[in-house]
Design a protein around this motif. Structure first.
Motif, PDB file in Angstrom:
ATOM      1  N   SER A  34       0.828  -1.109  -0.073  1.00 56.28           N
ATOM      2  CA  SER A  34       0.016  -0.029  -0.115  1.00 56.28           C
ATOM      3  C   SER A  34       0.961   1.346  -0.009  1.00 56.28           C
ATOM      4  N   GLU A  35       0.162   2.325  -0.185  1.00 60.12           N
ATOM      5  CA  GLU A  35       1.007   3.446  -0.170  1.00 60.12           C
ATOM      6  C   GLU A  35       1.673   3.697   1.229  1.00 60.12           C
ATOM      7  N   ALA A  36       1.191   3.227   1.966  1.00 56.29           N
ATOM      8  CA  ALA A  36       1.720   3.640   3.465  1.00 56.29           C
ATOM      9  C   ALA A  36       2.987   3.075   3.688  1.00 56.29           C
ATOM     10  N   ASP A  37       3.080   1.910   2.776  1.00 58.56           N
ATOM     11  CA  ASP A  37       4.229   0.862   3.140  1.00 58.56           C
ATOM     12  C   ASP A  37       5.262   0.932   2.076  1.00 58.56           C
ATOM     13  N   LYS A  38       5.108   2.045   1.435  1.00 59.91           N
ATOM     14  CA  LYS A  38       6.147   2.219   0.199  1.00 59.91           C
ATOM     15  C   LYS A  38       7.573   2.066   0.792  1.00 59.91           C
ATOM     16  N   ASP A  39       8.244   2.667   1.966  1.00 65.03           N
ATOM     17  CA  ASP A  39       9.385   2.767   2.295  1.00 65.03           C
ATOM     18  C   ASP A  39       9.670   1.270   3.195  1.00 65.03           C
ATOM     19  N   MET A  40       9.045   0.560   3.301  1.00 65.66           N
ATOM     20  CA  MET A  40       9.030  -0.591   4.279  1.00 65.66           C
ATOM     21  C   MET A  40      10.142  -1.554   3.602  1.00 65.66           C
ATOM     22  N   PRO A  41      10.915  -2.406   4.390  1.00 67.83           N
ATOM     23  CA  PRO A  41      12.113  -3.397   4.051  1.00 67.83           C
ATOM     24  C   PRO A  41      11.462  -4.270   3.014  1.00 67.83           C
ATOM     25  N   PHE A  42      10.231  -4.945   3.432  1.00 62.88           N
ATOM     26  CA  PHE A  42       9.775  -5.917   2.590  1.00 62.88           C
ATOM     27  C   PHE A  42       9.633  -5.712   1.050  1.00 62.88           C
ATOM     28  N   VAL A  43       9.328  -4.212   0.814  1.00 59.61           N
ATOM     29  CA  VAL A  43       9.046  -3.630  -0.583  1.00 59.61           C
ATOM     30  C   VAL A  43      10.667  -3.550  -1.173  1.00 59.61           C
ATOM     31  N   ARG A  44      11.581  -3.130  -0.370  1.00 55.67           N
ATOM     32  CA  ARG A  44      12.895  -2.985  -1.035  1.00 55.67           C
ATOM     33  C   ARG A  44      13.556  -4.245  -1.361  1.00 55.67           C
ATOM     34  N   GLU A  45      13.319  -5.250  -0.475  1.00 54.76           N
ATOM     35  CA  GLU A  45      14.079  -6.591  -0.400  1.00 54.76           C
ATOM     36  C   GLU A  45      13.513  -7.262  -1.742  1.00 54.76           C
ATOM     37  N   ALA A  46      12.208  -7.135  -2.141  1.00 55.53           N
ATOM     38  CA  ALA A  46      11.480  -8.198  -3.304  1.00 55.53           C
ATOM     39  C   ALA A  46      12.225  -7.788  -4.450  1.00 55.53           C
ATOM     40  N   ASP A  47      12.209  -8.691  -5.531  1.00 56.73           N
ATOM     41  CA  ASP A  47      12.546  -8.711  -6.706  1.00 56.73           C
ATOM     42  C   ASP A  47      11.813  -7.638  -7.587  1.00 56.73           C
ATOM     43  N   VAL A  48      10.509  -7.820  -7.423  1.00 55.72           N
ATOM     44  CA  VAL A  48       9.670  -6.751  -7.834  1.00 55.72           C
ATOM     45  C   VAL A  48       8.617  -6.592  -7.012  1.00 55.72           C
ATOM     46  N   ALA A  49       8.237  -5.205  -6.889  1.00 64.19           N
ATOM     47  CA  ALA A  49       7.524  -4.536  -6.069  1.00 64.19           C
ATOM     48  C   ALA A  49       6.244  -3.657  -6.644  1.00 64.19           C
ATOM     49  N   VAL A  50       4.969  -3.843  -6.409  1.00 65.13           N
ATOM     50  CA  VAL A  50       4.015  -3.349  -7.074  1.00 65.13           C
ATOM     51  C   VAL A  50       2.882  -2.496  -5.988  1.00 65.13           C
ATOM     52  N   SER A  51       2.505  -1.420  -6.141  1.00 65.47           N
ATOM     53  CA  SER A  51       1.708  -0.561  -5.253  1.00 65.47           C
ATOM     54  C   SER A  51       0.196  -1.198  -5.791  1.00 65.47           C
ATOM     55  N   ILE A  52      -0.612  -1.428  -4.672  1.00 60.09           N
ATOM     56  CA  ILE A  52      -1.810  -1.746  -5.323  1.00 60.09           C
ATOM     57  C   ILE A  52      -2.849  -1.061  -4.669  1.00 60.09           C
ATOM     58  N   GLY A  53      -2.575   0.184  -3.827  1.00 58.39           N
ATOM     59  CA  GLY A  53      -3.488   1.110  -3.516  1.00 58.39           C
ATOM     60  C   GLY A  53      -3.454   1.713  -2.082  1.00 58.39           C
ATOM     61  N   PRO A  54      -4.207   2.626  -1.760  1.00 62.21           N
ATOM     62  CA  PRO A  54      -4.101   3.527  -0.407  1.00 62.21           C
ATOM     63  C   PRO A  54      -3.990   2.677   0.596  1.00 62.21           C
ATOM     64  N   PRO A  55      -3.751   3.406   1.671  1.00 64.01           N
ATOM     65  CA  PRO A  55      -3.625   2.525   3.068  1.00 64.01           C
ATOM     66  C   PRO A  55      -4.464   1.587   3.797  1.00 64.01           C
ATOM     67  N   PRO A  56      -5.857   2.095   3.508  1.00 62.25           N
ATOM     68  CA  PRO A  56      -6.765   1.113   4.166  1.00 62.25           C
ATOM     69  C   PRO A  56      -6.838  -0.429   3.735  1.00 62.25           C
ATOM     70  N   VAL A  57      -6.655  -1.281   4.539  1.00 61.00           N
ATOM     71  CA  VAL A  57      -6.666  -2.516   4.077  1.00 61.00           C
ATOM     72  C   VAL A  57      -7.699  -3.097   2.886  1.00 61.00           C
ATOM     73  N   ALA A  58      -8.803  -2.409   3.189  1.00 65.27           N
ATOM     74  CA  ALA A  58     -10.075  -2.786   2.186  1.00 65.27           C
ATOM     75  C   ALA A  58      -9.750  -2.478   0.482  1.00 65.27           C
ATOM     76  N   GLN A  59      -8.650  -1.190   0.563  1.00 67.29           N
ATOM     77  CA  GLN A  59      -8.325  -0.808  -0.613  1.00 67.29           C
ATOM     78  C   GLN A  59      -7.013  -1.194  -1.323  1.00 67.29           C
ATOM     79  N   SER A  60      -6.460  -2.101  -0.446  1.00 66.09           N
ATOM     80  CA  SER A  60      -4.984  -2.432  -0.758  1.00 66.09           C
ATOM     81  C   SER A  60      -4.871  -3.926  -0.569  1.00 66.09           C
ATOM     82  N   TYR A  61      -4.470  -4.440   0.770  1.00 66.13           N
ATOM     83  CA  TYR A  61      -4.190  -5.805   1.103  1.00 66.13           C
ATOM     84  C   TYR A  61      -5.254  -6.725   0.955  1.00 66.13           C
ATOM     85  N   LEU A  62      -6.618  -5.986   1.001  1.00 61.86           N
ATOM     86  CA  LEU A  62      -7.888  -6.965   0.712  1.00 61.86           C
ATOM     87  C   LEU A  62      -8.301  -6.807  -0.569  1.00 61.86           C
ATOM     88  N   ASN A  63      -7.597  -6.228  -1.292  1.00 63.01           N
ATOM     89  CA  ASN A  63      -8.298  -6.145  -2.866  1.00 63.01           C
ATOM     90  C   ASN A  63      -7.818  -7.493  -3.727  1.00 63.01           C
TER      91      ASN A  63
END
Length: 452
Positions: A34-63
């Motif tokens: 999510s946009e709130a997590d763009k600077d988190m380690p798990f994003v930086r360490e992945a081979d590919v990282a894709v933003s999927i939405g704004p911070p609320p989980v319903a609009q990102s991690y539950l989409n």
């Protein structure tokens, strides 16, 4: 069936932990964030990282659709859901399979069956697994709830049928309390799980919460990897877990293993999962629920058995048999996991903010699974757990002694954490003796020391 690329549909420490095993297998890792997590380690360490939405989980991690679409666009073969979020969502698992991808977990029908707590209770009872006395179906209204509570016997616990993680649970000791609590629990169940159905169980006073790690492959082999003691809880959520339990008797331990394996076999389980039990003062065991996913506390089992449970998950997903048979799985030593939360150690209220500095201990028998680093922002959008400290050693006494030094060394500046609570817990005589139950933290506070 060889998996080459895995999309991890999660965040924080569990995303990093899954990625670690993927890298040892030479797999390509895709992160979604999510946009709130763009600077988190798990994003930086992945081979590919894709933003999927704004911070609320319903609009990102539950989409679900956005996650599956990202998997297709990045060439992923499989999706690992981690824990929480979509990990026990049968609709998501089904959508993943329909998209031609591998879901790292059991079949959707099994998730569905065990995710509905009323159906799970009925299934376990039919399989001969002991269950807590309660209702055999969802409660339709106040009149039925009062009649069922009278039959079961007070005190009772109202629980969300589709719930988990301690959400949607309330103790009622009288009919008046039940009438008052019922609408609020139904509303919370609807808000959190999209289903207002609730059921009743008799409250087991001062139980221990003990769970058994199980694994099963598609060839029909089911094993257990021993038990974890999970009774140190606040608000029905775990804070400290240990493997093995320091208090259950050997004969109780064997009954737990037998019941857990029977439970998994009864639903045709495949994958890594956990069967949770309550153990009362007479050491009677009662099925609580089955979590059809990786548990937060899985590292203590890994430290004691020497096995990588994510590796097992991936093997099973590829159709391979379990790497070990039951007699080959050994428990050596002891391990304790301390969950480090960004929260006030006395009130348990979340403490979001920027981490100015973070000192993480290292050494033999020390493992830290952290989702954050110095400079990261802990936001109010997600669970406040920022890291897990796992300490292992030959004996429980040695582990607790090592824990004192390690917890003192672990430092987080910029936000409040529960580290003072964890340090003080080691001085609690009941915890030190291993003779504690789920009420331990009810009488335990940190305020310049321990107050009881």
């Amino acid at each position: 069936m060889g998996i080459k690329t895995i999309l991890i549909a999660n965040r924080g420490e569990i995303a990093r932990r899954i990625a670690r095993t993927c890298r040892t297998r030479g797999l390509r890792v895709v992160a979604v964030y999510s946009e709130a997590d763009k600077d988190m380690p798990f994003v930086r360490e992945a081979d590919v990282a894709v933003s999927i939405g704004p911070p609320p989980v319903a609009q990102s991690y539950l989409n679900m659709d956005a996650i599956i679409q990202t998997a297709k666009q990045t060439g992923a073969d499989a999706i690992h859901p981690g824990y929480g979020l979509l990990s026990e969502n049968a609709t998501f698992a089904r959508k993943v399979e329909e998209a031609g991808l591998v879901f790292i977990g059991p079949r959707p029908a099994v998730i569905e069956r065990m995710g509905d707590k009323v159906t799970a209770r009925r299934t376990m009872a039919e399989a001969g697994v002991p269950v807590v006395p309660g209702t055999e179906r969802g409660i339709s209204g106040e009149e039925e709830a009062l009649a069922e509570a009278e039959r079961i016997g007070y005190p009772v616990m109202i629980k969300a049928s589709a719930g988990g993680g301690g959400i949607g649970m309330q103790v009622c000791r009288t009919p008046d309390e039940l009438k008052k609590a019922l609408p609020s629990v139904q509303a919370k169940a609807k808000a959190y799980f999209g289903d207002s159905a609730v059921f009743l169980e008799r409250l087991i006073e001062r139980p221990r919460h003990v769970e058994v790690q199980v694994a099963a492959d598609s060839q029909g082999h089911t094993v257990h990897l021993f038990e974890r003691e999970c009774s140190v809880q606040r608000r029905n959520q775990k804070v400290v877990e240990e493997c093995l339990s320091p208090s259950v008797r050997p004969e109780t331990r064997e009954r737990l293993y037998d019941a857990a394996v029977r439970a998994a076999e009864a639903v045709g389980y495949t994958g890594v999962g956990t069967v949770e039990f309550l153990v009362d003062e007479q050491e009677r065991i009662y099925f609580l629920e089955m979590n059809t996913r990786l548990q937060v506390e899985h590292p203590v089992t890994e430290m004691v058995t020497g096995q990588d449970l994510v590796d097992w998950q991936l093997d099973i997903a590829e159709g391979k048999p379990l790497p070990l048979r039951q007699h080959e799985i050994k428990a050596r030593g002891h391990a304790v996991e301390y969950r480090i939360y960004a929260e006030d150690p006395t009130t348990f209220l979340p403490s979001p903010g920027k981490i100015r500095s973070m000192t993480v201990p290292e050494g033999e028998g020390i493992r830290v699974d952290a989702g954050v680093e110095a400079g990261n922002e802990v936001t109010p959008f997600y669970d406040p757990m920022i890291a897990k400290l796992i300490v292992s050693g030959p004996t429980r006494e040695m582990v607790l002694e090592k824990s004192r030094a390690v917890l003192e060394e672990f430092r987080v500046e910029g936000i409040r954490t529960n580290l003072p609570l964890l340090r003080a817990l080691l001085d609690h005589p009941d915890f030190a003796d291993g003779r504690y139950d789920t009420q331990l933290l009810q009488y335990f506070r940190v305020d310049g020391g321990v107050r009881r």
